[in-house]
Enzyme design. Structure first.
Site, mmCIF file in Angstrom:
data_model
loop_
_atom_site.group_PDB
_atom_site.id
_atom_site.type_symbol
_atom_site.label_atom_id
_atom_site.label_comp_id
_atom_site.label_asym_id
_atom_site.label_seq_id
_atom_site.Cartn_x
_atom_site.Cartn_y
_atom_site.Cartn_z
ATOM 1 N N CYS A 117 0.838 -1.206 0.000
ATOM 2 C CA CYS A 117 0.000 0.000 0.000
ATOM 3 C C CYS A 117 0.869 1.250 0.000
ATOM 4 O O CYS A 117 0.586 2.223 -0.724
ATOM 5 C CB CYS A 117 -0.928 -0.011 1.205
ATOM 6 S SG CYS A 117 -2.064 1.394 1.290
ATOM 7 N N CYS A 120 -6.028 -4.179 6.955
ATOM 8 C CA CYS A 120 -7.143 -3.235 6.996
ATOM 9 C C CYS A 120 -8.372 -3.734 6.248
ATOM 10 O O CYS A 120 -9.502 -3.426 6.625
ATOM 11 C CB CYS A 120 -6.715 -1.867 6.466
ATOM 12 S SG CYS A 120 -6.343 -1.833 4.699
#
Length: 380
Positions: free
Chosen positions: A101, A199
């Site tokens: 990410c 997440c």
């Protein structure tokens, strides 16, 4: 300086933005919408980038008196992080989605858009430092607070990206001081719990999530000689170093526990063996990047420290580039290294760069003269 503050909705990014405002920069806050499930809410301290987080980020920006925007990066996040995660696990590898990410979203997509809009830099709440070298180049270094140091997950940043990155928390010696500062500034995120786990898997059940996305593919659990010891419903649910959940009916001849040594997605086999068989003495990979200009010695051999997990300890090693592959020879064996993990290279406190581990050499696969042993010799 025009600064785009990436606002996750947590205390770290809140204080980072506040420090940029206090330093006199022209700051704009932005929260990244990474999920297309608008009803997603934080569960305890799991997950991040939820509706609740966006609201918290907006409140902090209002308190700081800066503009706030939400940018929809959900499609790119799905392609570059979520789909990559699924693909890597399906291939028998163990990826780090947070590192991916940072590489593809926060310091590629976000930074690219920020520069296109006329911003000079992107600031985040990561615990790491950027140091200006004698030649004027920018280097990535460990944070002052080793317990919170996040230089590992930033190891994918390039020298060009470091030129436009700011980490205001890098010199802060503890997270408690950051929370205390947030409280003094009246920021509502001061006591907000940290997020953890992956997440996009907010309940923490990675195996269940993968089964839903990938499905089942029954196969055998075998030892290093190929003897079938048991069966499983999906090789992607196993990781190198795993001990529990193997469901092997009979114990090892010596009575000691077995561990996952290798995952073979093509044959759907999971290879298990004793704990000492997890030790590796060499790792290598071709997908590498450098956080600035690397020392020329990496081509002939350079003594460094290498870290293969976000919360792991760095260990002494020697790195060299061989026909385009980054090869790291470990001074002492590392346990349970899996393909897909990222190896981040350090020279003292400085991050040199990183590579994705494609292969490893088992310590017990090397004879005293340095030659690799055959599979037959290992099985005997």
């Amino acid at each position: 300086m025009r600064v785009l503050a990436a606002m996750s909705g947590g205390v770290d990014s809140s204080v980072a933005a506040a420090r940029m405002v206090e330093a006199g920069h022209d700051v704009v806050g932005v929260h990244l919408a990474l999920s297309r499930m608008p009803g997603t809410l934080r569960t305890g301290s799991r997950g991040c980038c939820t509706v609740e987080d966006a609201t918290d980020a907006q409140r902090v920006c209002a308190r700081l008196g800066i503009p706030f925007y939400v940018w929809d990066f959900s499609e790119r996040f799905k392609e570059d992080v979520v789909d990559d995660f699924i693909s890597e696990y399906s291939a028998g590898r163990t990826p780090n989605p947070c590192l991916r990410c940072n590489e593809r979203i926060k310091f590629a997509a976000l930074l690219e858009k920020a520069l296109a809009l006329g911003f000079d830099a992107v600031c985040t709440g990561h615990y790491a430092k950027i140091v200006t070298a004698a030649d004027g180049g920018r280097e990535l270094h460990r944070a002052a607070a080793w317990a919170k140091d996040q230089s590992y997950v930033l190891g994918v940043l390039t020298g060009a990206q470091l030129e436009h990155a700011l980490f205001p928390l890098g010199d802060t010696p503890s997270k408690d001081l950051v929370r205390a500062e947030a409280a003094r500034r009246g920021l509502e995120t001061a006591s907000k719990p940290d997020s953890y786990d992956i997440c996009f898997i907010s309940d923490g059940d990675t195996a269940g999530w993968l089964e839903d996305k990938v499905g089942t593919a029954p196969g055998d659990i075998v030892d290093r000689s190929g003897e079938v010891l048991g069966h499983h419903e999906g090789a992607h649910t196993f990781t190198v170093g795993q001990r529990r959940g193997l469901h092997i009916g009979r114990p090892a001849p010596d009575g000691r526990p077995r561990y996952v040594l290798e995952v073979r997605p093509v044959t759907h086999e999971v290879v298990v063996g004793p704990h000492e068989a997890l030790a590796v003495c060499e790792i290598g990979g071709r997908r590498q990047s450098w956080a600035g200009e690397p020392p020329v010695e990496v081509h002939s051999g350079l003594d460094i420290m290498v870290q293969v997990r976000a919360h792991g300890d760095p260990v002494p090693a020697r790195v060299r580039i061989v026909d385009g592959e980054t090869v790291v020879t470990l001074r002492d064996p590392l346990m349970g290294v899996a393909p897909g993990q990222s190896a981040v290279l350090y020279l003292g406190e400085r991050v040199l760069g990183q590579f994705t581990i494609d292969r490893s050499v088992a310590a017990d696969a090397v004879s005293p003269d340095g030659a690799q042993l055959s599979d037959q010799a290992l099985a005997s």
